[in-house]
Design a protein around this motif. Structure first.
Motif, PDB file in Angstrom:
ATOM      1  N   ASN A 143      22.218  41.844  38.047  1.00 21.12           N
ATOM      2  CA  ASN A 143      22.871  40.582  37.717  1.00 21.12           C
ATOM      3  C   ASN A 143      23.110  40.514  36.206  1.00 21.12           C
ATOM      4  O   ASN A 143      22.220  40.824  35.405  1.00 21.12           O
ATOM      5  N   LEU A 150      27.816  38.274  38.718  1.00 26.43           N
ATOM      6  CA  LEU A 150      28.349  38.588  37.400  1.00 26.43           C
ATOM      7  C   LEU A 150      29.118  37.369  36.904  1.00 26.43           C
ATOM      8  O   LEU A 150      29.968  36.837  37.631  1.00 26.43           O
ATOM      9  N   THR A 151      28.844  36.931  35.681  1.00 21.93           N
ATOM     10  CA  THR A 151      29.574  35.781  35.137  1.00 21.93           C
ATOM     11  C   THR A 151      30.025  36.080  33.717  1.00 21.93           C
ATOM     12  O   THR A 151      29.371  36.805  32.977  1.00 21.93           O
ATOM     13  N   ASP A 152      31.144  35.473  33.351  1.00 22.78           N
ATOM     14  CA  ASP A 152      31.658  35.578  31.988  1.00 22.78           C
ATOM     15  C   ASP A 152      32.434  34.308  31.679  1.00 22.78           C
ATOM     16  O   ASP A 152      33.377  33.956  32.386  1.00 22.78           O
ATOM     17  N   THR A 199      29.055  41.410  45.736  1.00 18.63           N
ATOM     18  CA  THR A 199      29.026  41.046  44.324  1.00 18.63           C
ATOM     19  C   THR A 199      29.998  39.885  44.105  1.00 18.63           C
ATOM     20  O   THR A 199      31.174  39.989  44.459  1.00 18.63           O
ATOM     21  N   ASP A 233      38.273  33.113  39.645  1.00 19.41           N
ATOM     22  CA  ASP A 233      38.825  33.024  38.289  1.00 19.41           C
ATOM     23  C   ASP A 233      39.876  31.929  38.302  1.00 19.41           C
ATOM     24  O   ASP A 233      41.046  32.177  38.557  1.00 19.41           O
ATOM     25  N   LEU A 257      36.085  37.732  43.449  1.00 22.80           N
ATOM     26  CA  LEU A 257      36.323  37.237  42.102  1.00 22.80           C
ATOM     27  C   LEU A 257      36.802  35.794  42.183  1.00 22.80           C
ATOM     28  O   LEU A 257      37.749  35.488  42.917  1.00 22.80           O
ATOM     29  N   THR A 262      31.837  37.679  41.273  1.00 22.39           N
ATOM     30  CA  THR A 262      32.185  37.622  39.859  1.00 22.39           C
ATOM     31  C   THR A 262      32.821  36.273  39.563  1.00 22.39           C
ATOM     32  O   THR A 262      33.819  35.900  40.188  1.00 22.39           O
ATOM     33  N   ARG A 292      34.540  34.108  36.515  1.00 26.70           N
ATOM     34  CA  ARG A 292      35.135  34.347  35.207  1.00 26.70           C
ATOM     35  C   ARG A 292      35.968  33.133  34.781  1.00 26.70           C
ATOM     36  O   ARG A 292      36.817  32.668  35.528  1.00 26.70           O
ATOM     37  N   ASP A 327      32.814  41.667  48.092  1.00 23.94           N
ATOM     38  CA  ASP A 327      33.025  41.538  46.653  1.00 23.94           C
ATOM     39  C   ASP A 327      34.146  40.538  46.395  1.00 23.94           C
ATOM     40  O   ASP A 327      35.251  40.652  46.947  1.00 23.94           O
TER      41      ASP A 327
END
Length: 450
Positions: free
Chosen positions: A249, A210-212, A187, A169, A167, A189, A191, A165
């Protein structure tokens, strides 16, 4: 007789050439100067440590006399990252980034090639880089052409495999040269970041993505034509693919542009408690293949824009799909053709693939063609489910007489006074500029993603 005439003509031509030979006609007059095809070479933005494309310009001698150049050199030597080749001679850094002893006869020219590989600068924003290419004449006169570009620090990675996992960012651009893989137990992510993909690179998702607030696009920052940056041209990178092991997703406020197939969702077991892909407030624009193609997948789309695909903007082969408040606009003009704005079937290839649900509400589906909505069933198959329901939407397709599954629908035709591109603020196919916010005269207010 003819042979004798040809001989005299050849002799006369040779004599004329000898009389006009300007081997010795070189001047040191300060009034005699070079002429350039441009006074400034403007390079596009480049990522630091990554070489730019090659730019060129011409140097002309229109003075009426031959000119000798004492030297041609970069004013700042090898400090800025510019590389220059003058008429086949490279300005070698070991010689002070210069070349000496060039001659330009009257009416002749030199071609100059310029590239830039800028060093890292440690800044978050693109840095302006300037230098001057100095042309020193034997007369003592000096002329110059300005070299101008921007360099942007980025994280450059050949390929990246996410096994745990993770991230990401960061505001620093990330350039993916060969590809990004998310393993089945991981996973990833993303961001508030931007990923730039080199040609044929993409994201292969076996686990979960996962995207934002993310932008995914090609890595070319230069122009195809002076008016057209590559960022508006489709097919710059491979896109995203979700493999059968990938579930859950979720893409939010994410823009995916200028890919080949922007989003491919492979066939997998259709689970009622696990969605394959959910997208909210996303933009998928200018793909050379499909915008989103899914097979036997549970997909949810809310407030998204899918526009201008060489294939279909949206294509669903079986599965379960819910589309709410989306704009699906097929105004692609590149390539040899374009697919549908929306295609949905109950088969995949030659095999049945049940369409358990196709629910569309508050959505605009339009484009250039007379019919951009293609609902298709497997020929001779009256058993495989083909379930759809359209409500409060605008659809550019011949009207269906199904009042049970089609409610409050605007059936758009080419004869409507407001139709197709007239719904939107800007459709400029020449410059590839689009704004899919609704025009004040549109009949589709209350629908679509804006």
């Amino acid at each position: 007789m003819i042979r004798r005439i040809l001989f005299f003509l050849a002799a006369a031509a040779a004599t004329l050439a000898a009389c006009t030979d300007d081997d010795g006609d070189f001047t040191t007059s300060s009034a005699a100067m070079l002429t350039f095809s441009t006074d400034t070479v403007k390079l596009d933005t480049v990522f630091t440590t990554v070489g730019s494309r090659t730019y060129d310009f011409w140097v002309y001698n229109r003075s009426g006399h031959g000119l000798r150049l004492s030297n041609v050199r970069l004013e700042h030597g090898n400090q800025t990252g510019f590389r220059v080749n003058v008429d086949g001679t490279y300005l070698d850094n070991t010689l002070g980034s210069q070349v000496s002893g060039l001659e330009v006869r009257s009416g002749d020219s030199l071609r100059v090639f310029v590239e830039l590989t800028a060093p890292r600068n440690g800044l978050a924003e693109p840095l302006l880089i300037q230098d001057r290419l100095l042309f020193s004449l034997e007369s003592g006169r000096q002329q110059h052409v300005t070299l101008w570009g921007h360099a942007w620090d980025a994280i450059i990675t050949d390929s990246l495999t996410v096994s745990n996992d993770t991230l990401i960012d960061t505001a620093t651009p990330i350039v993916i040269m060969r590809g990004l893989r998310v393993d089945s137990a991981a996973t990833l992510t993303l961001r508030a970041t931007t990923l730039y993909f080199h040609s044929k690179a993409g994201i292969d998702v076996y686990g979960t993505l996962l995207t934002d607030s993310v932008l995914l696009r090609g890595d070319r920052l230069d122009h195809l034509f002076p008016y057209l940056p590559y960022d508006r041209v489709s097919g710059q990178w491979r896109g995203l693919r979700f493999y059968p092991s990938s579930y859950d997703n979720r893409l939010v406020a994410t823009e995916i542009r200028n890919a080949e197939d922007a989003l491919l969702v492979d066939s997998a077991q259709l689970l009622t408690n696990r969605q394959r892909l959910y997208m909210e407030r996303c933009v998928v624009h200018s793909s050379s293949g499909h915008g989103l193609q899914a097979r036997n997948a549970w997909v949810g789309l809310l407030g998204c824009q899918f526009s201008n695909a060489g294939g279909d903007c949206l294509a669903f082969h079986g599965g379960a799909v819910a589309i709410d408040s989306c704009t699906v606009a097929q105004f692609n003009v590149l390539g040899t053709g374009r697919g549908a704005a929306l295609r949905f079937t109950n088969y995949s290839g030659d095999y049945p693939c049940p369409l358990q649900q196709m629910l569309i509400t508050n959505t605009i589906v339009t484009g250039y063609d007379d019919d951009v909505v293609m609902g298709q069933t497997l020929e001779g198959d009256s058993v495989t489910p083909f379930a759809y329901h359209f409500e409060h939407s605008l659809m550019r397709t011949p009207a269906l007489e199904d009042t049970v599954n089609c409610r409050d629908i605007i059936w758009e035709t080419k004869d409507d006074s407001i139709q197709g591109e007239k719904h939107f603020r800007l459709i400029d196919s020449y410059n590839m500029l689009y704004d899919f916010h609704l025009d004040s005269l549109s009949t589709a207010h209350g629908m679509g993603c804006y």
